[in-house]
Every structure is written in structure tokens, then in C-alpha cells.
Design an enzyme around this catalytic site. Sequence first.
Site, short mmCIF file in Angstrom:
data_model
loop_
_atom_site.label_atom_id
_atom_site.label_comp_id
_atom_site.label_asym_id
_atom_site.label_seq_id
_atom_site.Cartn_x
_atom_site.Cartn_y
_atom_site.Cartn_z
N ASP A 91 -1.00 -12.21 5.85
CA ASP A 91 -1.92 -12.97 6.70
C ASP A 91 -3.33 -12.92 6.12
O ASP A 91 -4.01 -13.94 5.96
CB ASP A 91 -1.89 -12.37 8.11
CG ASP A 91 -2.52 -13.30 9.13
OD1 ASP A 91 -2.85 -14.43 8.77
OD2 ASP A 91 -2.69 -12.87 10.29
N LYS A 101 0.88 -1.17 0.00
CA LYS A 101 0.00 0.00 0.00
C LYS A 101 0.92 1.22 0.00
O LYS A 101 0.83 2.11 0.87
CB LYS A 101 -0.91 -0.06 1.23
CG LYS A 101 -2.03 0.95 1.24
CD LYS A 101 -3.23 0.53 0.40
CE LYS A 101 -4.23 1.67 0.33
NZ LYS A 101 -5.36 1.38 -0.57
#
Length: 362
Positions: free
Chosen positions: A250, A192
Site C-alpha cells: 500500500d 522487513k
Amino acid sequence: MAKHTVTLIPGDGIGPEIVAAMCRVVEATGVDIEWEVADAGAHLMDEHGTPLPDYVIESIKKNKVAIKGPVTTPVGTGFRSVNVALRKALDLYTNLRPSFSIEGTGARYSDVDLVLVRENTEDLYAGIEFEEGSAEAAELIKFCEEKGAGTIRLDSGISLKPISVTGSQRIVRWAFEYALKNNRKKVTAVHKANILKHSDGLFLREAREVAKEYEGRIEFEDRIVDACCMGLVLNPANFDVLVLPNLYGDIVSDLCAGLIGGLGIAPGANIGAECAVFEPVHGSAPIHAGKNKANPTAEILSAILMLRHIGEDEAADRILAAIRAVLGEGTHVTYDIKRTLTGSIDGAVGTAEYADAIIAKL
Ligand code: NAD
């Protein structure tokens, strides 16, 4: 045939049941493995004062290879995650999570074959946190204000997101080396960086640098994590090897588990320079514990990764073929697969019976 000693951590929740099923399947191949049981989890607190006694780390350091069941982490309070502590103590910086379609799972896609490589030691999982209302949190808030870094509400809890050059380079290099060794074509770095310039931005910069070393051999691209999630759901076949910082890794790996039919069939490995610990992606699913109900496939697929790691490829191939045969027939499947296939759990078999069906096909 070489003899192997492997540390075995049954864990808690559904852990002991799926681990027992996995051990029986592995043993049925005839590979010479001695399990050195070294358990971890909340049930050891009374006796050892910690959910992760030193003997667990010592056993893994000695044997270099371990396989574990899931271990529960109490939410919000109590001890920190045993899983995170283990990864940090042994510097298991790579979390390898392959996702591939197996016929008979009822999954939405039949052409998934991707490998997710997650950084395992840094990012928001570094465990550096400041409790709301603490003197430390107040000091940090004041520091940020004084340095002109920004205003944080006084009633905030704070978790730090450190991402280093060292950590980024070694995980991206690991992903490229994996791609080379396993005949993969492309590595996608996920981030990001448009918002988090000094953490994800650094990760992307280092990924681009490392990618140059593999130019002409392995293709490289990058994706912003949200767009990557959409791309995975639209067409997972577009992806090959993904490399991600810890938190995105994750989350996106659970998304990938969903693409192939759920957590019950998603394996994983935590790998460092010295040691490797194999475990499924899923957790301890406490609501199913002790019912001989959970799907042990993810644990058994994790054992396949372990067998390949210790050079027992033939046993690994046989187990995978047996799993494909049992799921392909569809008569001996656990409740999760049955429900996806038929909308009902009627006719599902238990954890142990499913393992028996795999053993019968070996
Ligand atoms: P979970 O993965 O344990 O379970 C979520 C749901 O997925 C379950 O309720 C169940 O419906 C399904 N599921 C998971 N594994 C399955 C299996 N083998 N067969 C069939 N269905 C299965 O996630 P959670 O409930 O968020 O976490 C429970 C605990 O596990 C938490 O304490 C969490 O911290 C811990 N956890 C441990 C690990 C680990 O040991 N590596 C990993 C993730 C979560």
C-alpha cells in the site's frame, strides 16, 4: 464483437465524476459494455444499513468483472473499509498496481516501467484488532507475558499481522506468472524479514522457494522495504516486478505513484481466482468532490487494465494512445498536472473537459 456486462461502483467523493468520465471514454471506443450499477459507500447506510450491500457482491460474482471509484473510509471510527471488505469477500488476493511514465505529466522520471504486486488479504489489513482498554486486549497482553513472548504496555491497542504460507506462496507465484506472461525479466520480493522473523521472514522464505520454480526464466532478488524505497527514488529503472505483503504494498505503491507524477495517474486492479475489481490507487479526495476538478486518468487507466482483462486489447491500446496524445500536448490537463508543470493551476481543464479531449483523440 462480444458483449460484456461489468459491475459499476461509482463510490463517493470524486468517485462519481471520474467514473462518469471513464464510462464515456470507454463507450467512445465502441466496445460493447453494459454497466450494471451496484453502488457502495457511506451514502447507502441509511437505506441499506451497510456501506456494502449484498447486491454489490452478488453482482460482481455474477459478472466476474467490476470497476469502481474510490469509497471513503471514516478514520478511527465507524465502519471498516468497504474496499478491504470487498477484497476479503471475493478473495481478491492480488492488488496489481503498474507504474509507467507518460510524457507530459511533469514527473521527475521519464523511464519508470514497473509493476507492483501487493498481497491483498493478510498482514496488518486482516482487520484483527483489539481496542485499548478492552478485556480482549488485556487477555492478549497477559498471554504474551505468561508465554515469555514479551511485555506490552497495558494501555496499548493491538493489531495483528498474520502472514501465511498459503497467502505468501500464491501472491509470489502470481507475480512470477505475471512476469512470464508479460515479458518481464525480474521479480523483487520486498520485506522487513530482519526484524519481523515470523511474518515477513516467512514471506521471504516462501518467496525464495517459489522463485526456484522459475530459475533460469525470471530473475529473483529481495530487498528490505526501507532500502527498497530509497532505491526506487534513486533509480526506479532498476525495478521490474515488485511483490510485497499488504501494508508495504500500500505504502510503496503511493511512492511509485509519486515517481510517475502523482495519484491522479496511478491505476490498479484487485484480482482473485474468480473475479476482478479495477480501481485507481487514490482515494475519494473529498476536498475536490463535486467540483469537476479531479484527474480521471487513474480511473481511465484502470479501465484499460479491465479492457485487457476482458480481451478488448484494441480498445485499451486506443485509449492509452489518446491519453498519451492529450498529456503530450499539455493544453487540456487537470489541475494536478498543470500545477506540477507550471506551479499554478491557471489554465487547467475540468474532469469532463479532459475526458472530452481524450475522446477527440480516439
Ligand atoms: P486520496 O487519495 O483520496 O487523496 C489525497 C490527495 O491526493 C487529494 O487531496 C488530492 O490532492 C490528490 N488526489 C487524489 N486523487 C486525485 C485525482 N484523481 N486527481 C487529482 N488529485 C488527486 O487520499 P486520502 O485523502 O488519504 O483519502 C480520502 C479517503 O479515500 C479516505 O477515506 C480513504 O480511506 C479513502 N481511500 C479509498 C480508497 C479506495 O476506494 N480504494 C483508496 C485509498 C483511500
